[in-house]
Design a protein around this motif. Structure first.
Motif, PDB file in Angstrom:
ATOM      1  N   ASP A  86       5.636  70.505  31.487  1.00 29.78           N
ATOM      2  CA  ASP A  86       6.345  71.918  32.984  1.00 29.78           C
ATOM      3  C   ASP A  86       6.073  72.704  32.631  1.00 29.78           C
ATOM      4  O   ASP A  86       6.620  74.098  33.495  1.00 29.78           O
ATOM      5  N   ASP A  87       4.899  73.569  31.410  1.00 27.08           N
ATOM      6  CA  ASP A  87       4.432  74.235  31.659  1.00 27.08           C
ATOM      7  C   ASP A  87       2.807  74.115  32.249  1.00 27.08           C
ATOM      8  O   ASP A  87       2.465  75.582  32.912  1.00 27.08           O
ATOM      9  N   THR A 134      10.650  70.578  30.918  1.00 32.37           N
ATOM     10  CA  THR A 134       9.986  69.156  30.202  1.00 32.37           C
ATOM     11  C   THR A 134      10.953  68.438  29.795  1.00 32.37           C
ATOM     12  O   THR A 134      10.998  66.995  30.125  1.00 32.37           O
ATOM     13  N   GLU A 159       3.792  77.495  36.490  1.00 36.16           N
ATOM     14  CA  GLU A 159       4.427  76.537  35.002  1.00 36.16           C
ATOM     15  C   GLU A 159       5.907  76.702  36.203  1.00 36.16           C
ATOM     16  O   GLU A 159       6.672  76.870  37.551  1.00 36.16           O
ATOM     17  N   ASN A 206       6.032  71.126  25.018  1.00 39.72           N
ATOM     18  CA  ASN A 206       6.181  72.387  25.574  1.00 39.72           C
ATOM     19  C   ASN A 206       5.739  74.121  25.081  1.00 39.72           C
ATOM     20  O   ASN A 206       5.847  73.006  23.546  1.00 39.72           O
ATOM     21  N   SER A 239       9.080  75.418  34.109  1.00 40.33           N
ATOM     22  CA  SER A 239       9.855  75.460  32.756  1.00 40.33           C
ATOM     23  C   SER A 239      11.710  76.334  33.260  1.00 40.33           C
ATOM     24  O   SER A 239      11.362  77.373  34.101  1.00 40.33           O
TER      25      SER A 239
END
Ligand code: MN
Length: 244
Positions: free
Chosen positions: A8-9, A106, A37, A92, A39
């Motif tokens: 997710d980054d 993530t 990103e 992550n 996050s």
């Protein structure tokens, strides 16, 4: 073994590269990750606009960036690559312990794989104000993968790495107290603005993920998709029986 790797980054995260490099020792790897990103986006999926792939160079690995969320990447990635055996998400930049699991993109990527019936593992590394030392963590990630690949399938495992691991423990999710708070401030135009922050403000209970990472162990937490409160449900059955 076909291993789809996401995070997710975003596609350019050093944690994604580290995970993909470790995974390459276990099978055929394809990286499909968000182009920016994502996050704390949780398990959002994109339904109001189309998604696109772009091939991205990544040290000899096959990699694509997608203008979508981590869950989108898993859905698209498994759609275009049949018989994916394993989905890995991470590593992550920052832990996903306790209640953080609810927000994490993530972990959501791994959950999305589980929804599709594919074994999945989410990896997150503790950040203490600086980037995790991935060269130090990579052999540990390999050890974890080796151990988890022997687990009965399908599985959904949340893995959290401390800065310098000294071992691996199975651990429960810490859910004693929610740490999310709003911190107000003022922007340069004089308008009120608000930051959402998380500050753990209690000692974690022994045996939990937060406790394990706090004691320099890698925490392995098995998750499930069924959120049913079993105790309350059985109580509800008793109440229904009384009403009859
Ligand atoms: Mn992240």
């Amino acid at each position: 073994m076909r291993i789809l790797v996401t995070n997710d980054d975003g596609i350019y995260s050093p944690g994604l590269l580290a995970l993909a490099e470790v995974a390459a020792a276990f099978g055929e790897v394809r990286v499909v990750a968000p182009d920016v990103e994502q996050s704390a986006m949780g398990q959002a999926i994109t339904i109001t606009r189309p998604l696109h792939y772009r091939a991205t160079p990544m040290g000899g690995l096959e990699a694509y960036r997608v203008n979508g969320t981590p869950a989108d990447c898993v859905v698209l990635g498994t759609h275009h690559w049949d018989r994916v055996d394993l989905v890995l998400s991470g590593i992550n930049l920052g832990s996903n312990l306790g209640h953080e699991i609810w927000h994490s993109g993530t972990v959501a990527a791994a959950k999305q794989a589980a929804l599709l019936g594919i074994p999945a593992i989410a990896f997150s590394a503790l950040m203490n104000g600086r980037e995790p030392e991935f060269d130090l963590l990579k052999p540990w990630v390999g050890r974890v993968l080796e151990a988890l690949l022997r687990e009965p399938r399908p599985f959904l495992i949340n893995v959290n790495l401390p800065a310098k691991p000294k071992g691996i423990l199975w651990a429960r999710q810490s859910v004693r107290r929610y740490e999310g708070r709003i911190v107000p401030g003022t922007d340069p135009m004089g308008r009120a603005h608000f930051w959402f922050v998380a500050h753990p403000d209690h000692e974690p209970e022994e045996g939990t993920d937060r406790w394990a990472v706090g004691h320099n162990f890698i925490a392995l937490t098995p998750l499930r998709l069924d959120l049913t409160d079993e105790a309350r449900l059985s109580q509800a059955f008793q109440l229904a029986a009384l009403a009859d």
